[in-house]
Design an enzyme around this catalytic site. Sequence first.
Site, PDB file in Angstrom:
ATOM      1  CB  ALA A  66      11.593  -1.982   0.844  1.00  0.00           C
ATOM      2  N   GLY A 110       7.683  -0.523  -4.680  1.00  0.00           N
ATOM      3  CA  GLY A 110       7.855   0.969  -4.122  1.00  0.00           C
ATOM      4  C   GLY A 110       8.293   1.741  -4.966  1.00  0.00           C
ATOM      5  CD  GLU A 113       3.772   1.248  -2.533  1.00  0.00           C
ATOM      6  OE1 GLU A 113       2.744   1.207  -2.128  1.00  0.00           O
ATOM      7  OE2 GLU A 113       4.912   0.656  -2.137  1.00  0.00           O
ATOM      8  CD  GLU A 133       3.948  -3.864  -3.524  1.00  0.00           C
ATOM      9  OE1 GLU A 133       4.559  -2.971  -3.460  1.00  0.00           O
ATOM     10  OE2 GLU A 133       3.409  -4.290  -4.453  1.00  0.00           O
TER      11      GLU A 133
END
Length: 256
Positions: A66, A110, A113, A133
């Site tokens: 992000a 991300g 992911e 994270e």
Amino acid sequence: MGEPAALVERRDHIMLITLNRPEARNAVNRAMTRAVGQALDEAAADTAIRAVILTGAGDKAFCAGADLKEVARGEFSTEGCEPHWGFAGCVTHPIAKPVIAAVNGFALGGGTEIALWADLVVASETARFGLPEVKRGIIAGAGGAFRLAAQLPTKVAMEILLTGEPVTAADALRLGLVNRVVPQEQVVPAALALAETVSANAPLAVQASKRIARGISEQDAWERTAAESAALMRSADAKEGPRAFAEKRAPVWEGR
């Protein structure tokens, strides 16, 4: 008007989507989410598209996750985005077409992911994967926590998840997190070659196989398999495959 946040091009039966914010290491913002989500919707609806490749612009990063600067300014939102897209327009997208992540650099948070969401992964030798994270006081909320544990041995996944430390492309290959590791300049060509191999197969059978393999739970696997098989056997492609084999020729798939 600047550059679009994602570039979309068609190469025969393949859609190539490029995350296009190299100046921000292809960090995800709302514009990118919308561009990727709309492209995947288009690919899902177009019977001519048989596979999708997702890569990043530049030679440094696939995706840095992000856009934290946008988050910090309170500008990161999902306004104008469809609920089924998820983070980056893809992590909850229920597309049946096979998706290949061509990871051309580091893919942390991300970015990892997105790679975990993809069906296949081709990585550059410079790629790095990880979910840092926990180092930021947050969790891998775009599917990373449970997808990593589902795709790797439990102890390995837990070490990566709980330490937040990255793994190299070579380690990712050894662990089964990626399918290929190639030199930087070969990432997209190798992904295209893999997509072409997939696209040579009967598209409805490929999509049904993905839906079964990526089903919500193992409990309904047999029921899903029976339903998909019944639908496939009514298709033109199911008749074309055995006919082409008997006639010793390449099949001509219609996707219907």
